[in-house]
Structure formats: structure tokens, C-alpha cells
Write an enzyme that holds these catalytic residues in place. Structure first.
Site, PDB file in Angstrom:
ATOM      1  N   CYS A 137      41.755  33.689  40.961  1.00 21.61           N
ATOM      2  CA  CYS A 137      42.739  34.706  40.597  1.00 21.61           C
ATOM      3  C   CYS A 137      43.895  34.713  41.590  1.00 21.61           C
ATOM      4  CB  CYS A 137      42.054  36.079  40.562  1.00 21.61           C
ATOM      5  SG  CYS A 137      43.192  37.424  40.201  1.00 21.61           S
ATOM      6  N   CYS A 140      45.224  38.267  42.506  1.00 23.84           N
ATOM      7  CA  CYS A 140      44.299  38.989  43.410  1.00 23.84           C
ATOM      8  C   CYS A 140      44.383  38.456  44.838  1.00 23.84           C
ATOM      9  CB  CYS A 140      42.844  38.843  42.972  1.00 23.84           C
ATOM     10  SG  CYS A 140      42.524  38.964  41.224  1.00 23.84           S
ATOM     11  N   ASP A 141      44.398  37.142  44.978  1.00 21.44           N
ATOM     12  CA  ASP A 141      44.162  36.554  46.304  1.00 21.44           C
ATOM     13  C   ASP A 141      45.343  35.810  46.912  1.00 21.44           C
ATOM     14  OD1 ASP A 141      41.543  37.474  46.222  1.00 21.44           O
ATOM     15  OD2 ASP A 141      40.818  35.702  45.189  1.00 21.44           O
TER      16      ASP A 141
END
Ligand code: NAP
Length: 335
Positions: A137, A140-141
Site C-alpha cells: 500500500c 499507507c506506507d
């Protein structure tokens, strides 16, 4: 032995969408059951740190999962262990959710929050370094790789789009694709190829993800044409080789998009009356924790309204049947 449990609402899958659905169902004092086949949290359990959930500047994925689980339980809905094997309807239109221990959960409405599963590369190091440099992701990261050199694996829209997105953070993004042409849309490909921080490594597969205690350090690569091997130093690798929505448990056809994601209306209603979908299993623009909980909130209120309307309809139908029955003798008399 099969046992049947009746509930007002069944929620399938305890990721952020399912946990939020449970919270609102409990808060509305519905008799709901939340079924989950693993630890509650879904994709949160694969995420090291969440820094885009409003109000929580930085929270570990595991911690957020635990807090969401406790919050749902506070309103009276516990997540129940259950590997869902099938979701079908009986002749009366009620849903029968069969789990592997033989229990069948029955209700007139289901909120499907079963999420999806990012496809795995299946190479050594992938599981070991998941959350420690291996990610599925970018939103997200990505921010954790500021100024670093990372790689993206895949050649579809996700890999090409997310690869370009990751250049906002990373100093250098290698996109590793097993063929000599992307399957991604031309507009996404052009954007990536124009980006000076991005470089494509064609015709190449990742054979191993290597690292140490501090996380990913390099990738072992193989040119699929020449067979030549090499090592690419990177601190992170984002794998985008496809994502499968968890819809195989649905016994009947539910309308979906080309990727298999369920189509819903604005109230999260699917094409099957009484079946609502929220979170990653649903066809949508982005798959974020924030969108999942928003969708789930809508789904529960829509399901509650559906159940009230259904009860009213069934009530008036049985009243009409009763009055017809009562009227019959009078009709017979007058005839
Ligand atoms: P995808 O289109 O299925 O592409 C997967 C990519 O991964 C392909 O390039 C494939 O290579 C490669 N791949 C598969 N297995 C592999 C393996 N074991 N090792 C190395 N490479 C492997 O998946 P996606 O990119 O996640 O997209 C899914 C769907 O969402 C698509 O319909 C896509 O159009 C859509 N989507 C749209 C957008 C957008 O419109 N902006 C953004 C994201 C996703 P090959 O090419 O050789 O098969």
C-alpha cells in the site's frame, strides 16, 4: 452437527469496515454478529504505522486494530471467530452464512466487509520483511521512505500509478516488470516514464527479498531473457501484482466491476436486496481506512432502514392476508 443462529444483522469480516459496522450496529442496539476468520484488524495488521487517520497523527496498525475492536465491543458487538464458507439465501430470501464449524448464521441483512487480498509474489523474504520494508500500500506506507531508494513490482495500473506516486517521497523508484511492456493505461505509463526519479527495469523478476534486523536491504533479480542475475540495493519494495476482493463466498451472482469488486449504490446496497458491501470489497476510487469506515457507517444505517422497511412490508402483507381471510366468508355470504 449444524446449528442455526438467528440475528438481525450479520457482518462478515472484521477489518476497519467490519469493526466500524459492528460499532454502529451495537450503538443502534441491533442484534448483530461480526464474523472474522483471523485476528480482527484486516489489512491494518499488515501496516506498520498509520499516519493518515484523522485525529491520530501516528498510530501502529496493530494498535489501531485493537482500539477499533475494543470500541466495537464497548457497544456490545463482539467479533466471533468463524471461517465463512458460503453466503446464500433461503426460499424466504433470508441470508444463510455458513461457517466451517457447522454453524449457520441467519439474517435478513448482511454487510459484507470481507476486504481483499493483495497478491503475493511468493519469494523468500516477502513474509519475513512484511511491514519492515515490504508493503502492498503506497498511500499507507510511502511517507516512511522519504529520500530513500525503493522498488515497485508489477506492470499494471496499480504498479505504474503507485510507482509514480512514490516518487513524491523516495529519491529513486525502480519499477520492476517481468515483461517488456506495461499493461497499464498509456497516460499512467507516460507520466511514470517522464518522471526523473523513476526508472523501469524491464523483463526482470524478483527472486528474493534480502535484509537484516533493520529491514529490507536489497532484491535479488533475474533477467528473464538472459537469465543473468543481479542484486539491487533498496530499503523498500512495494508489490502491486493484483488484488483479489474476497467475494468467492457469495453463492449467487452479485454485480461487480471488471476487477471483481462489488458494485454498490450510494447507500452501499449491492444488486442483491439485503446485501450491503463496504470497504475494500467494494468498487471504489481509493481503498483507505477512512473510506472503509465511512462506507461501513452508511451500510449499517442503510441495512437498519432496509430491515425496518422489510418488517413493515411483511407486517402489512400478513395483515392483508389476514383481512382477506376474514373477508372471505363475508364475500361468500354476499355471493
Ligand atoms: P493487474 O492489472 O492485474 O496487473 C498486475 C501486474 O502484475 C501485471 O503487470 C502482471 O504482469 C504483474 N504480475 C502478476 N503476477 C506477477 C508475478 N507473480 N510476478 C511479477 N509480476 C506479476 O493488477 P492491478 O495493477 O492491481 O490492477 C487491478 C485492476 O484495477 C485493473 O483492472 C486496473 O485497471 C484497475 N486499476 C485502475 C487504476 C486506475 O484506473 N487509475 C489504478 C489501479 C488499478 P503481466 O503484465 O506480465 O501480466
Amino acid at each position: 452437527m449444524t446449528t442455526t443462529q438467528d440475528h438481525e444483522l450479520i457482518i462478515v469480516g472484521a477489518g476497519p469496515a467490519g469493526l466500524c459496522a459492528a460499532l454502529y450496529a451495537g450503538r443502534s442496539e441491533m442484534d448483530a454478529v461480526l464474523l472474522e476468520q483471523g485476528a480482527p484488524g484486516g489489512q491494518l495488521l499488515l501496516t506498520e504505522l498509520v499516519d493518515d487517520y484523522p485525529g491520530l497523527e501516528e498510530v501502529g496498525g496493530l494498535e489501531l486494530a485493537e482500539r477499533m475492536t475494543e470500541h466495537a465491543a464497548k457497544f456490545g458487538v463482539e467479533s466471533t471467530y468463524g471461517v465463512v464458507e458460503s453466503i446464500r439465501r433461503d426460499e424466504a430470501g433470508r441470508f444463510l452464512v455458513a461457517v466451517s464449524d457447522g454453524t449457520v448464521y441467519r439474517s435478513s441483512a448482511v454487510v459484507l466487509t470481507a476486504g481483499g487480498t493483495p497478491r503475493r509474489l511468493g519469494v523468500p523474504g516477502e513474509e519475513e520483511f512484511r511491514g519492515q520494508g515490504v508493503s502492498y500500500c503506497a498511500i499507507c506506507d510511502g511517507a516512511f521512505f522519504k529520500g530513500q531508494t525503493i522498488a515497485v513490482v508489477g506492470g499494471g495500473d496499480s504498479a505504474v500509478e503507485e510507482g509514480e506516486f512514490l516518487t513524491r517521497y523516495a529519491e529513486k523508484v525502480y519499477v520492476i516488470h517481468r515483461r517488456e511492456a506495461f499493461r497499464a493505461q498509456a497516460v499512467l505509463e507516460e507520466r511514470l516514464l517522464r518522471n526523473p526519479r523513476a526508472e523501469v527495469i524491464w523483463h526482470t523478476v524478483v527472486e528474493e527479498i534480502r535484509g537484516d534486523d533493520s529491514g529490507v536491504a536489497s532484491l535479488a533479480l533475474r533477467d528473464v531473457g538472459t537469465g543473468e542475475t543481479s542484486e539491487l540495493p533498496v530499503t523498500g519494495v512495494f508489490i502491486f501484482i493484483g488484488f483479489d476482493p474476497n467475494t468467492t463466498v457469495l453463492a449467487e451472482h452479485v454485480e461487480h466491476d471488471a476487477g471483481g469488486y462489488l458494485l454498490t449504490d450510494r447507500d452501499m446496497r449491492t444488486s442483491v436486496p439485503g446485501l450491503f458491501a463496504a470497504g475494500d470489497v467494494r468498487s471504489q476510487l481509493v481503498r483507505q481506512i477512512t473510506t472503509a469506515v465511512g462506507d461501513a457507517t452508511t451500510a449499517v444505517f442503510a441495512a437498519e432502514k432496509y430491515l425496518v422497511d422489510l418488517a413493515e412490508r411483511e407486517g402489512s402483507e400478513s395483515a392483508a392476508a389476514g383481512s382477506e381471510g376474514a373477508a372471505a366468508p363475508a364475500g361468500a355470504t354476499s355471493a
